[in-house]
Design a protein around this motif. Structure first.
Motif, PDB file in Angstrom:
ATOM      1  N   MET A  27       0.859  -1.180   0.000  1.00  0.00           N
ATOM      2  CA  MET A  27       0.000   0.000   0.000  1.00  0.00           C
ATOM      3  C   MET A  27       0.900   1.236   0.000  1.00  0.00           C
ATOM      4  O   MET A  27       1.757   1.378   0.859  1.00  0.00           O
ATOM      5  CB  MET A  27      -0.898  -0.007   1.252  1.00  0.00           C
ATOM      6  N   SER A  28       0.701   2.115  -0.983  1.00  0.00           N
ATOM      7  CA  SER A  28       1.429   3.378  -1.033  1.00  0.00           C
ATOM      8  C   SER A  28       0.443   4.513  -0.810  1.00  0.00           C
ATOM      9  O   SER A  28      -0.660   4.499  -1.356  1.00  0.00           O
ATOM     10  CB  SER A  28       2.102   3.565  -2.390  1.00  0.00           C
ATOM     11  N   VAL A  29       0.853   5.477   0.019  1.00  0.00           N
ATOM     12  CA  VAL A  29       0.003   6.610   0.371  1.00  0.00           C
ATOM     13  C   VAL A  29       0.748   7.887   0.008  1.00  0.00           C
ATOM     14  O   VAL A  29       1.920   8.046   0.364  1.00  0.00           O
ATOM     15  CB  VAL A  29      -0.323   6.601   1.890  1.00  0.00           C
ATOM     16  N   TYR A  30       0.046   8.791  -0.702  1.00  0.00           N
ATOM     17  CA  TYR A  30       0.645  10.063  -1.128  1.00  0.00           C
ATOM     18  C   TYR A  30      -0.286  11.219  -0.806  1.00  0.00           C
ATOM     19  O   TYR A  30      -1.479  11.168  -1.103  1.00  0.00           O
ATOM     20  CB  TYR A  30       0.870  10.083  -2.645  1.00  0.00           C
ATOM     21  N   PHE A  31       0.261  12.254  -0.192  1.00  0.00           N
ATOM     22  CA  PHE A  31      -0.418  13.539  -0.059  1.00  0.00           C
ATOM     23  C   PHE A  31       0.270  14.444  -1.075  1.00  0.00           C
ATOM     24  O   PHE A  31       1.397  14.889  -0.844  1.00  0.00           O
ATOM     25  CB  PHE A  31      -0.294  14.117   1.353  1.00  0.00           C
ATOM     26  N   ASN A  49      -6.874  17.253   2.240  1.00  0.00           N
ATOM     27  CA  ASN A  49      -7.695  16.401   1.382  1.00  0.00           C
ATOM     28  C   ASN A  49      -7.248  14.953   1.492  1.00  0.00           C
ATOM     29  O   ASN A  49      -6.096  14.684   1.846  1.00  0.00           O
ATOM     30  CB  ASN A  49      -7.592  16.864  -0.071  1.00  0.00           C
ATOM     31  N   PRO A  50      -8.144  14.010   1.162  1.00  0.00           N
ATOM     32  CA  PRO A  50      -7.765  12.596   1.254  1.00  0.00           C
ATOM     33  C   PRO A  50      -6.536  12.301   0.404  1.00  0.00           C
ATOM     34  O   PRO A  50      -6.361  12.885  -0.666  1.00  0.00           O
ATOM     35  CB  PRO A  50      -8.986  11.852   0.697  1.00  0.00           C
ATOM     36  N   PRO A  51      -5.700  11.387   0.875  1.00  0.00           N
ATOM     37  CA  PRO A  51      -4.502  11.032   0.120  1.00  0.00           C
ATOM     38  C   PRO A  51      -4.853  10.152  -1.074  1.00  0.00           C
ATOM     39  O   PRO A  51      -5.945   9.586  -1.152  1.00  0.00           O
ATOM     40  CB  PRO A  51      -3.684  10.239   1.142  1.00  0.00           C
ATOM     41  N   THR A  95      -6.437  -0.967  -6.928  1.00  0.00           N
ATOM     42  CA  THR A  95      -7.005   0.350  -7.228  1.00  0.00           C
ATOM     43  C   THR A  95      -6.786   1.290  -6.064  1.00  0.00           C
ATOM     44  O   THR A  95      -5.939   1.065  -5.223  1.00  0.00           O
ATOM     45  CB  THR A  95      -8.519   0.251  -7.524  1.00  0.00           C
ATOM     46  N   ASN A  96      -7.590   2.344  -5.999  1.00  0.00           N
ATOM     47  CA  ASN A  96      -7.484   3.274  -4.883  1.00  0.00           C
ATOM     48  C   ASN A  96      -8.831   3.402  -4.184  1.00  0.00           C
ATOM     49  O   ASN A  96      -9.855   2.986  -4.725  1.00  0.00           O
ATOM     50  CB  ASN A  96      -6.960   4.632  -5.360  1.00  0.00           C
ATOM     51  N   PRO A  97      -8.873   3.972  -2.955  1.00  0.00           N
ATOM     52  CA  PRO A  97     -10.100   3.994  -2.156  1.00  0.00           C
ATOM     53  C   PRO A  97     -11.255   4.758  -2.769  1.00  0.00           C
ATOM     54  O   PRO A  97     -12.386   4.600  -2.352  1.00  0.00           O
ATOM     55  CB  PRO A  97      -9.688   4.660  -0.843  1.00  0.00           C
ATOM     56  N   PHE A  98     -10.987   5.594  -3.761  1.00  0.00           N
ATOM     57  CA  PHE A  98     -12.094   6.342  -4.340  1.00  0.00           C
ATOM     58  C   PHE A  98     -13.018   5.416  -5.132  1.00  0.00           C
ATOM     59  O   PHE A  98     -14.100   5.802  -5.525  1.00  0.00           O
ATOM     60  CB  PHE A  98     -11.563   7.506  -5.192  1.00  0.00           C
ATOM     61  N   PRO A 105     -16.507   9.865   6.407  1.00  0.00           N
ATOM     62  CA  PRO A 105     -15.848  10.818   5.507  1.00  0.00           C
ATOM     63  C   PRO A 105     -14.473  11.229   6.032  1.00  0.00           C
ATOM     64  O   PRO A 105     -14.261  11.319   7.239  1.00  0.00           O
ATOM     65  CB  PRO A 105     -16.796  12.017   5.482  1.00  0.00           C
ATOM     66  N   TYR A 106     -13.556  11.473   5.106  1.00  0.00           N
ATOM     67  CA  TYR A 106     -12.192  11.870   5.452  1.00  0.00           C
ATOM     68  C   TYR A 106     -12.182  13.207   6.179  1.00  0.00           C
ATOM     69  O   TYR A 106     -12.874  14.146   5.804  1.00  0.00           O
ATOM     70  CB  TYR A 106     -11.346  11.989   4.178  1.00  0.00           C
ATOM     71  N   THR A 107     -11.394  13.261   7.231  1.00  0.00           N
ATOM     72  CA  THR A 107     -11.073  14.519   7.882  1.00  0.00           C
ATOM     73  C   THR A 107      -9.568  14.510   8.127  1.00  0.00           C
ATOM     74  O   THR A 107      -9.012  13.509   8.603  1.00  0.00           O
ATOM     75  CB  THR A 107     -11.875  14.746   9.180  1.00  0.00           C
TER      76      THR A 107
END
Length: 172
Positions: A27-31, A49-51, A95-98, A105-107
């Motif tokens: 799992m890769s996470v990017y902001f 905003n969500p990553p 894929t991605n979470p979207f 909801p993301y905060t």
């Protein structure tokens, strides 16, 4: 694979939030352009905003993502442990979470005091989720209990970052 959980042990992610597990999905996470690596520092202002997340994993498998802060409201007195920031279910592998279904909801991070850990925990689902109730509040969430209630088992991937309150900009 042991090396991939070592930072999670040192950062007390394993222990405070999840039990020991063997990562089986990448799992890769990017902001924006900032790649989240275990224990890195992320300014709350870039995490508004969500990553963007990318997962490996079989396209036929579904995943649940939880983002939590076990240090709320203060790392020295985490009386609201854990504060839930995001829950997404039915994420297809690769894929991605979207592409999933957002339950909470993301905060973004807004640590009031001290350095907080923000943890992304990924679980593999046994099948599509039925209706999932939103937690009554974001405070006092329990990732282990959630995983048990949803029959998710142990995580398949976890990554965390640190964030602290940013200094106020000075106005003249």
């Amino acid at each position: 694979m042991a090396a991939s959980v070592d930072p999670l042990v040192v950062g007390r992610v394993i222990g405070d939030v999840v039990d020991m597990f063997i990562p089986s999905v990448s799992m890769s996470v990017y902001f924006g352009s900032k790649h989240v690596t275990n224990g890195c520092d992320i300014k709350p202002s870039i995490a508004v905003n969500p990553p963007k997340l990318t997962l490996t994993g079989n396209m036929d498998n579904l995943y649940t993502l939880v983002m939590t802060d076990p240090d709320a409201p203060s790392p020295s007195e985490p009386s609201m442990r854990e504060w839930i920031h995001w829950v997404v279910v039915d994420i297809p592998g690769g894929t991605n979470p979207f592409r999933g279904k957002e339950i909470v909801p993301y905060t973004g991070p807004k640590p009031p005091v001290g350095i907080h850990r923000f943890i992304f925990v990924l679980f593999e689902q046994k099948g599509p989720m039925g209706p999932v109730e939103q937690p009554e509040s974001r405070g006092n969430f329990n990732t282990r209990k959630f995983a048990k209630d949803m029959d998710l088992g142990l995580p398949v991937a976890t990554v965390y970052f640190n964030a602290q309150k940013e200094p106020a900009t000075r106005r003249r």
